[in-house]
Design a protein around this motif. Structure first.
Motif, short mmCIF file in Angstrom:
data_model
loop_
_atom_site.label_atom_id
_atom_site.label_comp_id
_atom_site.label_asym_id
_atom_site.label_seq_id
_atom_site.Cartn_x
_atom_site.Cartn_y
_atom_site.Cartn_z
N SER A 58 2.67 7.53 20.90
CA SER A 58 2.56 8.74 21.71
C SER A 58 2.44 9.98 20.83
N THR A 59 3.11 9.97 19.69
CA THR A 59 2.96 11.09 18.75
C THR A 59 1.55 11.13 18.18
N TYR A 60 0.98 9.96 17.93
CA TYR A 60 -0.39 9.89 17.40
C TYR A 60 -1.40 10.43 18.41
N HIS A 61 -1.27 10.04 19.67
CA HIS A 61 -2.26 10.42 20.67
C HIS A 61 -2.01 11.81 21.25
N ASP A 62 -0.73 12.17 21.39
CA ASP A 62 -0.38 13.35 22.19
C ASP A 62 0.33 14.44 21.40
N GLU A 67 3.35 14.49 20.74
CA GLU A 67 4.72 14.58 21.24
C GLU A 67 5.21 13.20 21.64
N SER A 68 6.47 12.93 21.40
CA SER A 68 7.02 11.62 21.73
C SER A 68 7.09 11.43 23.24
N ALA A 69 6.76 10.21 23.69
CA ALA A 69 6.85 9.89 25.12
C ALA A 69 8.28 10.03 25.62
N PHE A 70 9.26 9.87 24.75
CA PHE A 70 10.65 9.95 25.19
C PHE A 70 11.03 11.38 25.58
N VAL A 71 10.29 12.37 25.07
CA VAL A 71 10.51 13.75 25.50
C VAL A 71 10.16 13.89 26.98
N GLY A 121 10.05 17.45 34.58
CA GLY A 121 8.73 16.99 34.19
C GLY A 121 7.66 17.90 34.77
N VAL A 122 6.68 18.24 33.96
CA VAL A 122 5.61 19.10 34.40
C VAL A 122 4.28 18.41 34.14
N LEU A 123 3.31 18.73 34.96
CA LEU A 123 1.99 18.13 34.80
C LEU A 123 1.31 18.65 33.56
#
Length: 270
Positions: free
Chosen positions: A246-250, A252-256, A266-268
């Protein structure tokens, strides 16, 4: 409780290990808890867990293989055919987990090809993912053959060394993809040591049906076995892998985003 699998009548096969194995109390329930929690998080976070490859990665890591294990371990199979089918699906789930993770790193480039001018590391990772897909197809064919020939040899033992070799290759190719694309070399080092060294070593030493070791991790007779310890290590590995991809693609960590959803903030993403 005991899991009893009755050999097929008139079968010439004589197992070299007991076909009745004691199941500890937590066998299957650990898988169900993990699968349930992450399935709920992914479902609640579907709109924020982006881009697509990260959602795919989460599903093939925490949903498909864990529910496949639940099907094998928690359902009280009475017929040999049903148990063998669940076992085959569990084996396939392990392989497709590695393959799905490889695809999650590379994204749709696995199928469409990488864009012109892409880096050498991305091209290398893409071909590793494609080879992984081909190996998984081969494993599925072996499992189909195993089901067809189950009257002569148990699914668990059919072409066992070949199956282990395929899954080992799946694992190594995923390691190549991670090494090529992971942004943090220290995180990648942990992924490789845990996923490519400790997890397979502990399985062969303490978890496999013919394993003789107990290891140094805690055991509780009748409740918690080496199998559960193994899955705890795999869960830690999977969480680190999701963080890395998730850090590679986005960035930011998915766990955030998981924490944001749990906390109601959670926001869109755009």
């Amino acid at each position: 409780h005991l899991l009893t699998v009755t050999p097929v009548p008139h079968s010439p096969f004589r197992p070299s290990f007991p076909m009745t194995q004691a199941r500890p109390l937590m066998r299957g329930w650990f898988h169900a808890l993990t699968a349930g929690v992450f399935t709920a998080l992914i479902a609640l976070d579907a709109h924020t867990l982006s881009p697509g490859p990260v959602t795919w990665f989460a599903v093939v890591t925490f949903v498909v293989p864990y529910w496949a294990s639940v099907t094998l371990h928690c359902v009280p199979w009475r017929r040999r055919t049903a148990h063998d089918l669940a076992l085959a699906l569990d084996f396939a789930g392990i392989s497709t987990g590695f393959v799905g993770q490889s695809i999650g790193w590379v994204g749709d480039g696995t199928w469409r090809g990488v864009r012109e001018g892409s880096s050498t590391t991305l091209i290398f990772a893409t071909w590793c993912a494609r080879v992984n897909v081909a190996l998984a197809v081969g494993l599925v064919w072996l499992l189909i053959c195993a089901m067809y020939r189950r009257s002569q040899q148990p699914v668990m033992l059919y072409c066992r060394n070949v199956r282990f070799a395929i899954v080992g290759a799946n694992m190594l190719l995923l390691g190549c993809v991670e090494t090529a694309l992971c942004l943090d070399w220290r995180l990648n080092a942990v992924l490789q040591l845990l996923g490519r060294v400790f997890v397979p070593w502990y399985f062969l030493r303490c978890v496999a049906v013919d394993a003789g070791g107990r290891g140094w991790l805690p055991l509780w007779d009748g409740v918690w076995s080496a199998h559960e310890n193994w899955h705890c290590a795999i869960l830690v590995l999977h969480c680190l892998q999701l963080h890395a991809v998730s850090t590679y693609h986005d960035g930011e960590s998915a766990f955030v985003t998981f924490l944001e959803v749990v906390g109601g903030s959670g926001v869109l993403k755009t």
